[in-house]
Scaffold this motif. Structure first.
Motif, PDB file in Angstrom:
ATOM      1  N   LYS A  27      -3.570  -2.253  16.390  1.00 14.57           N
ATOM      2  CA  LYS A  27      -3.703  -1.815  14.698  1.00 14.57           C
ATOM      3  C   LYS A  27      -3.671   0.465  15.299  1.00 14.57           C
ATOM      4  O   LYS A  27      -4.008   0.367  16.041  1.00 14.57           O
ATOM      5  CB  LYS A  27      -4.691  -2.072  13.776  1.00 14.57           C
ATOM      6  N   ASP A  75      -2.402  -5.879   3.827  1.00 15.92           N
ATOM      7  CA  ASP A  75      -1.260  -5.370   4.328  1.00 15.92           C
ATOM      8  C   ASP A  75      -1.414  -5.493   5.789  1.00 15.92           C
ATOM      9  O   ASP A  75      -0.538  -5.894   6.998  1.00 15.92           O
ATOM     10  CB  ASP A  75      -0.679  -3.836   4.648  1.00 15.92           C
ATOM     11  N   LYS A  87       4.988  -1.215   8.519  1.00 15.01           N
ATOM     12  CA  LYS A  87       3.352  -1.255   7.674  1.00 15.01           C
ATOM     13  C   LYS A  87       2.792  -2.039   7.020  1.00 15.01           C
ATOM     14  O   LYS A  87       1.462  -1.856   6.456  1.00 15.01           O
ATOM     15  CB  LYS A  87       3.050  -0.176   7.113  1.00 15.01           C
ATOM     16  N   SER A  88       2.945  -3.550   6.587  1.00 17.35           N
ATOM     17  CA  SER A  88       2.481  -4.008   5.741  1.00 17.35           C
ATOM     18  C   SER A  88       3.249  -6.033   6.912  1.00 17.35           C
ATOM     19  O   SER A  88       4.004  -5.844   6.931  1.00 17.35           O
ATOM     20  CB  SER A  88       3.413  -4.294   4.537  1.00 17.35           C
ATOM     21  N   TYR A  99      -0.892   2.236   2.198  1.00 12.18           N
ATOM     22  CA  TYR A  99      -1.513   1.105   3.033  1.00 12.18           C
ATOM     23  C   TYR A  99      -2.506   0.781   1.618  1.00 12.18           C
ATOM     24  O   TYR A  99      -2.982   1.187   0.959  1.00 12.18           O
ATOM     25  CB  TYR A  99      -2.646   1.053   3.800  1.00 12.18           C
ATOM     26  N   LYS A 154      -1.078   1.823   9.616  1.00 11.62           N
ATOM     27  CA  LYS A 154      -1.862   2.038   8.128  1.00 11.62           C
ATOM     28  C   LYS A 154      -1.863   3.497   7.818  1.00 11.62           C
ATOM     29  O   LYS A 154      -1.961   4.733   8.370  1.00 11.62           O
ATOM     30  CB  LYS A 154      -3.382   2.258   8.577  1.00 11.62           C
ATOM     31  N   THR A 155      -0.655   3.368   6.842  1.00 13.99           N
ATOM     32  CA  THR A 155      -0.313   4.926   6.123  1.00 13.99           C
ATOM     33  C   THR A 155      -1.172   4.768   4.672  1.00 13.99           C
ATOM     34  O   THR A 155      -1.571   4.421   4.637  1.00 13.99           O
ATOM     35  CB  THR A 155       1.299   4.671   6.353  1.00 13.99           C
TER      36      THR A 155
END
Length: 264
Positions: free
Chosen positions: A205, A189, A151-152, A185, A181-182
């Protein structure tokens, strides 16, 4: 990758898991440390010394287990260690300069709904050594496609990627980077640095509630034979990792899962 450690419990899968470990170690050119950790709690006034008995029986168990597998050209070192599980494993890994721990999902649990048992979950959650979770009964085969879910993409410690790079180089595998992308985010990131970009064959993505949901959404399109995730302090499955036991309804993989540590 030079040294691999395999903690052995009392599961029925121990022989299969150890054979995978030997096959994997041979492929990457590593030495294999097969260990069993025990701790003794004695009552005040107890005169019977049990250390020698446990040491002897555990060593005999490990030697017998190793005798049942094909060790090929791999150097296998058997050790019985006394102490608390995590502290003892951490010290053993530091002393032997271990690059990777191979973990079986359920070392003691017999519950079908459990993915990681209490002992395996504790190793994954609490140690700082990269780990490879190998499904029960999984037979070794060369790795060709790795799905790296993050996520990053922020990586401050480049050495944290070494286990992944070693596997990629050994098998000439493709690494497909999935950036999820949560709701947590942060700006930057998704900025992929040169090291991660060179490592990746493709970058996808996705927007999902969790990294795990992103994996489920893109799993089939990449058709991986290994999943790679990152365990940060508040990273992949952070809430799941807070309990040592992890249920299949929360996460389950029929493929090896490489868990990286210490990217930040």
């Amino acid at each position: 990758m030079k040294n691999i450690l395999v903690p052995v419990g009392s599961s029925k899968n121990a022989q299969s898991h150890l054979q995978y470990a030997v096959d994997f170690a041979e492929a990457v050119g590593a030495k294999l440390f097969v260990v069993q950790v025990y701790n003794v709690y004695t009552k005040a006034g107890t005169m019977i010394r049990v250390d020698d008995v446990i040491q002897r029986e555990s060593k005999a168990f490990l030697d017998n287990l190793v005798s049942q597998i094909d060790t090929k050209n791999v150097e296998v070192i058997v050790k019985v260690l006394k102490g608390k599980l995590i502290n003892t494993l951490e010290l053993a890994c530091k002393t032997a300069e271990v690059d990777l721990i191979l973990v079986e999902p359920r070392t003691n649990s017999i519950k079908d709904e459990v993915y990681l048992g209490k002992t395996s979950g504790k190793i994954i959650k609490q140690t700082n050594i990269p780990a490879l979770i190998v499904p029960e009964g999984y037979v070794f085969k060369p790795v060709t496609n790795i799905l790296l879910a993050m996520k990053s993409a922020i990586i401050k410690k480049k050495r944290a990627l070494n286990p992944l790079k070693s596997i990629k180089d050994t098998f000439n595998a493709d690494v497909h980077l999935l950036l999820v992308k949560t709701p947590h985010y942060n700006e930057g990131d998704f900025d992929v640095n040169e090291v991660l970009e060179d490592l990746s064959s493709s970058v996808t993505k996705s927007g999902n509630a969790t990294t795990f949901q992103g994996v489920l959404e893109h799993y089939r399109s990449h058709n991986p034979d290994m999943l790679c995730v990152v365990r940060r302090k508040r990273g992949f499955f952070a809430k799941k990792w807070e309990k040592n036991t992890i249920l299949k309804k929360d996460f389950h993989s029929n493929l090896p899962v490489l868990v990286l540590r210490g990217l930040k």
